[in-house]
Design an enzyme around this catalytic site. Structure first.
Site, mmCIF file in Angstrom:
data_model
loop_
_atom_site.group_PDB
_atom_site.id
_atom_site.type_symbol
_atom_site.label_atom_id
_atom_site.label_comp_id
_atom_site.label_asym_id
_atom_site.label_seq_id
_atom_site.Cartn_x
_atom_site.Cartn_y
_atom_site.Cartn_z
ATOM 1 N N ARG A 24 54.438 55.860 66.692
ATOM 2 C CA ARG A 24 53.495 55.649 67.787
ATOM 3 C C ARG A 24 53.479 54.198 68.231
ATOM 4 O O ARG A 24 54.015 53.317 67.562
ATOM 5 C CB ARG A 24 52.079 56.063 67.365
ATOM 6 C CG ARG A 24 51.520 55.185 66.253
ATOM 7 C CD ARG A 24 50.347 55.835 65.560
ATOM 8 N NE ARG A 24 49.758 54.925 64.610
ATOM 9 C CZ ARG A 24 48.542 54.407 64.712
ATOM 10 N NH1 ARG A 24 47.779 54.679 65.741
ATOM 11 N NH2 ARG A 24 48.063 53.612 63.788
ATOM 12 N N THR A 135 52.493 42.834 59.391
ATOM 13 C CA THR A 135 53.395 43.838 59.947
ATOM 14 C C THR A 135 54.146 43.311 61.170
ATOM 15 O O THR A 135 53.535 42.738 62.081
ATOM 16 C CB THR A 135 52.591 45.088 60.363
ATOM 17 O OG1 THR A 135 51.861 45.550 59.227
ATOM 18 C CG2 THR A 135 53.522 46.181 60.864
ATOM 19 N N LYS A 160 55.981 43.125 56.485
ATOM 20 C CA LYS A 160 56.362 44.537 56.473
ATOM 21 C C LYS A 160 57.042 44.839 57.801
ATOM 22 O O LYS A 160 56.430 44.710 58.868
ATOM 23 C CB LYS A 160 55.129 45.418 56.287
ATOM 24 C CG LYS A 160 55.490 46.887 56.253
ATOM 25 C CD LYS A 160 54.448 47.698 55.531
ATOM 26 C CE LYS A 160 53.712 48.595 56.486
ATOM 27 N NZ LYS A 160 52.832 49.531 55.778
ATOM 28 N N LYS A 162 58.765 47.210 60.507
ATOM 29 C CA LYS A 162 58.777 48.603 60.961
ATOM 30 C C LYS A 162 60.165 48.973 61.484
ATOM 31 O O LYS A 162 60.699 48.291 62.368
ATOM 32 C CB LYS A 162 57.737 48.798 62.071
ATOM 33 C CG LYS A 162 56.303 48.676 61.584
ATOM 34 C CD LYS A 162 55.898 49.867 60.738
ATOM 35 C CE LYS A 162 54.405 49.897 60.459
ATOM 36 N NZ LYS A 162 54.018 51.021 59.600
ATOM 37 N N ASP A 190 59.258 49.623 56.391
ATOM 38 C CA ASP A 190 58.545 50.895 56.567
ATOM 39 C C ASP A 190 59.262 51.727 57.624
ATOM 40 O O ASP A 190 59.269 51.371 58.798
ATOM 41 C CB ASP A 190 57.093 50.647 56.992
ATOM 42 C CG ASP A 190 56.267 51.932 56.973
ATOM 43 O OD1 ASP A 190 56.851 53.013 56.727
ATOM 44 O OD2 ASP A 190 55.044 51.850 57.193
ATOM 45 N N GLU A 218 59.228 51.922 52.446
ATOM 46 C CA GLU A 218 58.089 52.828 52.543
ATOM 47 C C GLU A 218 58.461 54.067 53.358
ATOM 48 O O GLU A 218 59.047 53.955 54.428
ATOM 49 C CB GLU A 218 56.955 52.053 53.221
ATOM 50 C CG GLU A 218 55.658 52.784 53.294
ATOM 51 C CD GLU A 218 54.528 51.858 53.760
ATOM 52 O OE1 GLU A 218 54.616 50.619 53.552
ATOM 53 O OE2 GLU A 218 53.560 52.361 54.329
ATOM 54 N N ASP A 243 54.079 57.016 51.437
ATOM 55 C CA ASP A 243 52.903 56.787 52.283
ATOM 56 C C ASP A 243 52.432 58.113 52.883
ATOM 57 O O ASP A 243 51.532 58.752 52.347
ATOM 58 C CB ASP A 243 53.213 55.745 53.369
ATOM 59 C CG ASP A 243 51.997 55.427 54.222
ATOM 60 O OD1 ASP A 243 50.894 55.904 53.892
ATOM 61 O OD2 ASP A 243 52.119 54.703 55.228
ATOM 62 N N LYS A 267 45.601 55.055 51.511
ATOM 63 C CA LYS A 267 44.863 54.699 52.729
ATOM 64 C C LYS A 267 43.637 55.611 52.808
ATOM 65 O O LYS A 267 43.752 56.828 52.616
ATOM 66 C CB LYS A 267 45.727 54.891 53.979
ATOM 67 C CG LYS A 267 46.882 53.910 54.073
ATOM 68 C CD LYS A 267 47.748 54.176 55.284
ATOM 69 C CE LYS A 267 48.907 53.196 55.321
ATOM 70 N NZ LYS A 267 49.937 53.609 56.297
ATOM 71 N N ASP A 320 48.303 45.739 51.964
ATOM 72 C CA ASP A 320 48.782 45.839 53.343
ATOM 73 C C ASP A 320 47.565 46.068 54.229
ATOM 74 O O ASP A 320 47.346 47.155 54.741
ATOM 75 C CB ASP A 320 49.796 47.011 53.421
ATOM 76 C CG ASP A 320 50.299 47.254 54.825
ATOM 77 O OD1 ASP A 320 50.352 46.286 55.612
ATOM 78 O OD2 ASP A 320 50.639 48.410 55.139
ATOM 79 N N ASP A 322 46.411 44.183 57.058
ATOM 80 C CA ASP A 322 46.464 43.188 58.136
ATOM 81 C C ASP A 322 45.874 43.606 59.478
ATOM 82 O O ASP A 322 45.824 42.768 60.380
ATOM 83 C CB ASP A 322 47.914 42.703 58.342
ATOM 84 C CG ASP A 322 48.846 43.839 58.738
ATOM 85 O OD1 ASP A 322 48.509 45.007 58.502
ATOM 86 O OD2 ASP A 322 49.930 43.550 59.290
HETATM 87 MG MG MG Z 1 53.505 53.298 56.227
#
Ligand code: MG
Length: 372
Positions: A24, A135, A160, A162, A190, A218, A243, A267, A320, A322
Site C-alpha cells: 500500500r 523505515t 528498515k 521496504k 521488509d 521480514e 510479520d 503489532k 520498529d 517510527d
Molecule cells: Mg512488516
C-alpha cells in the site's frame, strides 16, 4: 470505579512524505480514536487505524464493531476487573482485531491510571530507553538510496528498507542502499509478502553472497504460506522475521512448532491489543525466540502502548516504532517521547497520555444509530 461512557472520533495526521510498501501507499495517518470515561472522571485512550490490506479492518468495520459490539459490553464494568473486560472484548465478535486493540489499549490505560502507575511498571518493567529503526519507503532505486543516506545523516543507525515488488530490482535496491549508507548502519529488509519462497531464497542468498550484511528479512512470502516461510528460513543464514504470518498467540505457537521463522514481529493491531501481545511474548520466551515490536501507521496513542510493552518484556529485542517520527506533527500530548531514534517513557500513569488535539468526535452512546 466504573466505566460509564465512551466516545469515538477520527484523527488525521499528514506524513512528512508518502509511506510506500509492496502492499500500500499512504500520505496521511488516519486513525479511529476510542475514549472510555469513568464515574470518577478518569479517561482511557485507545486507537485503531484501518489497515484493510493487512488486517482486513476498515474504518467502517472498526467504528461499527466498537460502537455496537464492544462499547455496550464494557459500560458499567469495574475498571479494576481488567480480565473480565478483556474477555468481554474478546467475545464481542470474531476477528476485528483492530477494534479490539483500541478497546484493549483504552482498558489498560484506565487500569494503569486507576492504580496511579505507568503500564510498564504494573507489568514489572524498568524505565530504560531503546532505539527504533527508521523505515525507507519503496521507491525508485536512486530515491531510496538518497532517503537512506539522509536518514543516516539525521542520526538513524538502523534502517528498515521496504522491498517486495520485483525481486530482481530488490537486490539492486539493497546494493544501492548499502553503498549509500556505508558499512556501519544496521539494515533490515521488509518484503511485505512480495516474494515467492524461491524468489526469496534466491534474493537473500545473493544478498549474502554480495556481502550486503542484512540483519534480518521480514515476511518474505505471503502470510498464509507457512511452508514457504519455513523453506526460506531453512535455506538462508540471514534471520527471517514473521510479520503478517503472526497475529495471535496461536499463530506464534504454530510458527514456533514448525520453526518457520527465527523471529516474531508483534503489532497490537494484529494481535487485538496488549493482552494477546503478552501471550505472544510468553510463547516466544518459552521457545527461546526473540521478538520485534512494530506498528502500523498509527498515532502516538497505540505506539505508546507498544512502548510500554517493550519496556516490560525483555524478549522484545528489536524496535520498529517510527510512525510518529514519519508524521509532520504530533497531536498527542504525553506518552512515549522521541529524542531522534531514542524512545523513552516517563512515570505518568497508564499510557501517560494527557490530551489529543484535533480529534473529530462523531459517535458516543445515545448518539449511535448504527446497528449490529
Ligand atoms: Mg512488516
Amino acid at each position: 470505579m466504573k466505566i460509564t461512557r465512551y466516545r469515538l472520533g477520527t484523527l488525521a495526521i499528514p506524513l512528512k512524505k508518502p509511506f510506500k510498501t509492496a502492499l500500500r501507499s499512504t500520505s496521511v495517518v488516519t486513525t479511529n480514536i476510542f475514549e472510555l470515561g469513568t464515574d470518577e472522571g478518569l479517561v482511557g485512550y485507545g486507537e485503531a487505524p484501518p489497515t484493510a490490506a493487512i488486517t482486513g479492518d476498515t474504518d467502517g468495520s472498526i467504528v461499527c464493531t466498537l460502537a455496537t459490539r464492544i462499547a455496550p459490553a464494557l459500560l458499567g464494568r469495574e475498571v479494576a476487573d481488567l480480565q473480565d473486560s478483556l474477555s468481554a472484548v474478546a467475545q464481542s465478535a470474531v476477528g476485528n482485531h483492530s477494534a479490539k486493540a483500541a478497546a484493549d489499549i483504552a482498558l489498560h490505560d484506565l487500569w494503569g491510571k486507576a492504580y496511579g502507575q505507568p503500564l510498564y511498571r504494573l507489568w514489572g518493567g524498568s524505565p530504560r530507553t531503546f532505539e527504533t529503526d527508521y523505515t525507507i519507503s519503496l521507491n525508485p532505486l536512486d530515491e531510496m538510496a538518497r532517503d537512506a543516506a539522509e536518514a543516516v545523516q539525521e542520526g538513524y543507525s538502523a534502517l528498515k528498507i521496504k522491498v517486495g515488488v520485483d525481486f530482481r530490482l530488490d537486490m539492486q535496491r539493497m546494493a544501492a542502499v548499502r553503498s549509500a549508507v556505508g558499512s556501519d548502519v544496521l539494515l533490515r529488509v521488509d518484503a511485505n509478502q512480495g516474494w515467492t519462497a524461491k524468489e526469496a531464497v534466491r534474493t537473500i542468498r545473493r544478498m549474502e553472497d554480495e556481502g550486503l550484511d542484512v540483519e534480518l528479512v521480514e515476511q518474505p512470502v505471503p502470510a498464509h504460506d507457512l511452508e514457504g516461510l519455513k523453506l526460506v528460513t531453512d535455506s538462508v543464514s540471514t534471520l527471517i522475521l514473521a510479520d503478517e504470518s503472526l497475529c495471535s498467540a496461536r499463530d506464534a505457537q504454530r510458527l514456533i512448532a514448525l520453526r518457520a521463522a527465527d523471529l516474531l514481529n508483534i503489532k497490537l493491531m494484529k494481535s487485538g491489543g496488549l493482552a494477546e501481545a503478552l501471550r505472544i511474548c510468553a510463547a516466544a520466551e518459552a521457545a527461546g525466540m526473540e521478538c520485534m515490536i512494530g506498528a502500523m501507521m498509527e498515532s502516538k496513542i497505540s505506539v505508546s502502548a507498544a512502548a510500554h510493552l517493550a519496556l516490560a518484556r525483555r524478549v522484545i529485542t528489536r524496535f520498529d516504532l517510527d510512525p510518529p517520527i514519519l508524521c509532520a506533527h504530533d497531536p498527542v500530548e504525553g506518552g512515549v517521547s522521541y529524542d531522534g531514534a531514542v524512545l523513552s517513557l516517563n512515570d505518568a500513569p497508564g499510557l501517560g497520555i494527557k490530551d489529543i488535539e484535533g480529534v473529530e468526535w462523531s459517535v458516543s452512546q445515545g448518539s449511535c444509530s448504527l446497528s449490529s
